[in-house]
Design an enzyme around this catalytic site. Structure first.
Site, PDB file in Angstrom:
ATOM      1  N   GLU A  85     -11.846   2.308 -53.147  1.00 47.40           N
ATOM      2  CA  GLU A  85     -11.366   3.415 -52.332  1.00 47.40           C
ATOM      3  C   GLU A  85     -12.451   4.469 -52.126  1.00 47.40           C
ATOM      4  OE1 GLU A  85      -6.549   3.567 -53.281  1.00 47.40           O
ATOM      5  OE2 GLU A  85      -7.791   5.329 -53.706  1.00 47.40           O
ATOM      6  N   HIS A 134      -9.813  -1.118 -69.255  1.00 45.41           N
ATOM      7  CA  HIS A 134      -8.366  -1.075 -69.440  1.00 45.41           C
ATOM      8  C   HIS A 134      -7.865  -2.117 -70.440  1.00 45.41           C
ATOM      9  CE1 HIS A 134      -7.653   0.710 -65.134  1.00 45.41           C
ATOM     10  NE2 HIS A 134      -8.083   1.607 -65.996  1.00 45.41           N
ATOM     11  N   PRO A 142      -6.044   5.679 -61.756  1.00 45.33           N
ATOM     12  CA  PRO A 142      -5.877   5.348 -60.339  1.00 45.33           C
ATOM     13  C   PRO A 142      -4.420   5.245 -59.915  1.00 45.33           C
ATOM     14  CG  PRO A 142      -6.402   3.374 -61.592  1.00 45.33           C
ATOM     15  CD  PRO A 142      -6.446   4.526 -62.561  1.00 45.33           C
ATOM     16  N   SER A 168      -5.007   9.687 -57.068  1.00 42.84           N
ATOM     17  CA  SER A 168      -5.593   9.257 -58.337  1.00 42.84           C
ATOM     18  C   SER A 168      -6.025  10.519 -59.073  1.00 42.84           C
ATOM     19  CB  SER A 168      -6.792   8.339 -58.113  1.00 42.84           C
ATOM     20  OG  SER A 168      -6.401   7.135 -57.478  1.00 42.84           O
ATOM     21  N   HIS A 175      -3.318   4.144 -67.981  1.00 42.97           N
ATOM     22  CA  HIS A 175      -4.401   3.576 -67.167  1.00 42.97           C
ATOM     23  C   HIS A 175      -4.114   3.592 -65.678  1.00 42.97           C
ATOM     24  CE1 HIS A 175      -2.040   0.027 -66.308  1.00 42.97           C
ATOM     25  NE2 HIS A 175      -3.062  -0.689 -65.911  1.00 42.97           N
ATOM     26  N   ALA A 194      -0.619   3.838 -62.493  1.00 40.39           N
ATOM     27  CA  ALA A 194       0.768   4.133 -62.137  1.00 40.39           C
ATOM     28  C   ALA A 194       1.763   3.178 -62.797  1.00 40.39           C
ATOM     29  CB  ALA A 194       0.922   4.097 -60.623  1.00 40.39           C
ATOM     30  N   GLY A 195       1.444   1.889 -62.885  1.00 41.22           N
ATOM     31  CA  GLY A 195       2.369   0.923 -63.471  1.00 41.22           C
ATOM     32  C   GLY A 195       3.411   0.463 -62.469  1.00 41.22           C
TER      33      GLY A 195
END
Length: 480
Positions: free
Chosen positions: A206, A328, A377, A384, A403, A405-406
């Site tokens: 991005e 991560h 992010p 982010s 780490h 949004a999930g």
């Protein structure tokens, strides 16, 4: 879930040890009331199962972005005593060292906006992306061994990056305890053609701008300010990491039987940390981590070249330095305080990020006064966050935080509800130019498929396990 979990305070919930007979420690989940309502029952089972593994310390942890995964939940953190604990591939995951890198520029949003379509198209052309995508580098089996053991140093030695880059990568982009002879030929063959590629699924690149600054002091240390353009890279170890995990899961199942470890779930196959099997997996996993850092390094090189090509300005003059690169999915030997005493631990972070606070010797000296940068992010149309590590994280979560949004929707469900065409149109109406390798990926990875990143950031900030520095929003997106 409220009838099972005990609310400790506004954002901390406890899963009691009596939830499952084999639990050695309680579970601890960092959620608000809304996320508790959304929580999958399977996540509680996974948190409980991890709490049953030998040598676990303090808690089996789940971050606000937690959701169902393989073995550990994604967003799971657990630390095991080095002497009597275990190491588990399920606590690392298939995409070893899937991680995020943030690159600064000295450009403003206003300066970049007229070039955004050309920049995205050039980046899309220069950086291979998508399922099964192949990199532009052709390696021999001998050369990939060097990548697995030397990591980012191999890339820089071969002209892909700047010498100072290593200072701003977790582990300096190379975990020394890596042994390429412990990685199968099938894993290496999968990795050979893919080095320097973005991959598919939730991986992305991005172009972002700083939308809001929350902490001017820390932002200044990190070299960011309002309206500044940054570039975020999210990628991992591709097929090589997946194969390492698959190979060692079978190996670890046999090891668990050999050492008499009762597994609450076969996906938590593990071995004692200092056993032959544990050591072999750890060294192979480190190879996967080094490959991932090298992968992001090559992508960084082509990002810099792309900006040079479009803007006709050298990357050095654009000050395209790495702010930081975080892993991560990884297990690492670390020292943390447990019950007032320092202990050597194997910390598993599965869909979780290191959050080392001020004064830690394992972070760049430039950042020692404020703690390490944390990159959180979102997804395409969302924001982010850049955050910083804290002493509270060192005390509470083994120096760990969320780490990203999930997911709340599976990819299959997202595709049924949304179309890529409408997602692309919606993003472009928001001023976000997007390109994707496959038609379906925009629907699979739409913002609606993820938790609200603002909520996740608020929770970890309010608990104090990582603190907001600034929020970024995308203006250009490449999805695999």
């Amino acid at each position: 879930m409220e009838d099972i979990l005990v609310k400790i305070d506004e954002y901390i919930w406890q899963l009691p040890k009596n939830y499952k007979g084999c639990m050695l420690v309680p579970g601890r989940l960092y959620l608000n009331d809304k996320l508790v309502e959304q929580l999958e029952k399977e996540v509680l089972e996974q948190v409980a199962n991890v709490a049953c593994l030998p040598g676990i310390q303090k808690y089996s942890l789940a971050m606000p972005d937690c959701h169902y995964g393989y073995g550990f939940c994604i967003g799971g953190v657990a630390a095991f005593d080095e002497e009597d604990g275990v190491i588990s591939p399920g606590g690392v995951g298939f995409d070893i060292n899937c991680g995020v890198r943030l690159i600064r520029t000295n450009l403003t949003r206003e300066e970049v906006q007229p070039f955004i379509k050309e920049l995205v198209k050039t980046l899309f052309r220069n950086i291979p992306s998508g399922l099964g995508s192949k990199g532009k580098i052709k390696l021999s089996m001998g050369e990939i061994d060097d990548v697995l053991e030397e990591g980012v140093y191999w890339a820089i030695k071969n002209g892909y990056g700047w010498k100072k880059d290593v200072k701003y990568i977790e582990e300096n982009g190379c975990i020394k305890n890596a042994d390429a002879s412990l990685v199968s030929d099938s894993a290496k063959k999968r990795g050979l053609p893919q080095l320097g590629s973005l991959g598919s699924g939730n991986h992305f690149l991005e172009i972002q701008y700083v939308d809001e600054v929350f902490d001017d002091r820390v932002a200044k240390v990190y070299g960011v300010e309002k309206d500044q353009v940054l570039v975020m890279i999210h990628s991992g170890s591709r097929g090589l990491g997946h194969q390492i995990c698959a190979d060692y899961l079978r190996y670890m199942e046999k090891a668990a039987r050999k050492y008499g470890i009762k597994l609450p779930d076969r996906q938590l196959a593990c071995a004692p940390i200092n056993s032959e099997e544990g050591i072999r997996y750890f060294k192979a996993m480190n190879c996967g981590a080094n490959y991932a850092w090298t992968n992001r390094q090559l992508i960084t090189h082509w990002v810099r070249e792309s900006f040079e090509d479009v803007l006709r300005i050298p990357a050095e003059d654009l000050e395209m330095d790495i702010i930081y690169d975080v892993a991560h999915n990884i297990a690492k030997r670390e020292v943390h305080k447990v019950d007032g005493k320092l202990k050597r631990l194997m910390v598993h972070r599965k869909g979780a990020t290191r959050s080392f606070g001020p004064g830690c010797e394992d972070i760049p000296s430039k950042y020692e006064s404020v703690g390490q940068p944390i990159i959180l992010p979102g997804d395409m149309g969302s924001a982010s966050y850049l955050m910083h590590g804290t002493e509270r994280a060192m005390e509470e979560t083994f120096g760990s935080t969320a780490h990203g949004a999930g997911r709340v929707l599976s990819r299959a469900k997202a595709v049924k509800i949304y179309s890529s065409k409408e997602i692309k149109s919606k993003l472009e109406s928001m001023g976000i130019y997007v390109m994707a390798d496959s038609k379906g990926v925009l629907a699979e990875e739409c913002p609606e498929a993820y938790k609200d990143i603002d909520i996740v950031a608020d929770i970890v900030h309010n608990i104090g396990i990582s603190m907001k520095v600034c929020r970024m929003k995308p203006i250009g997106v490449i999805k695999g």
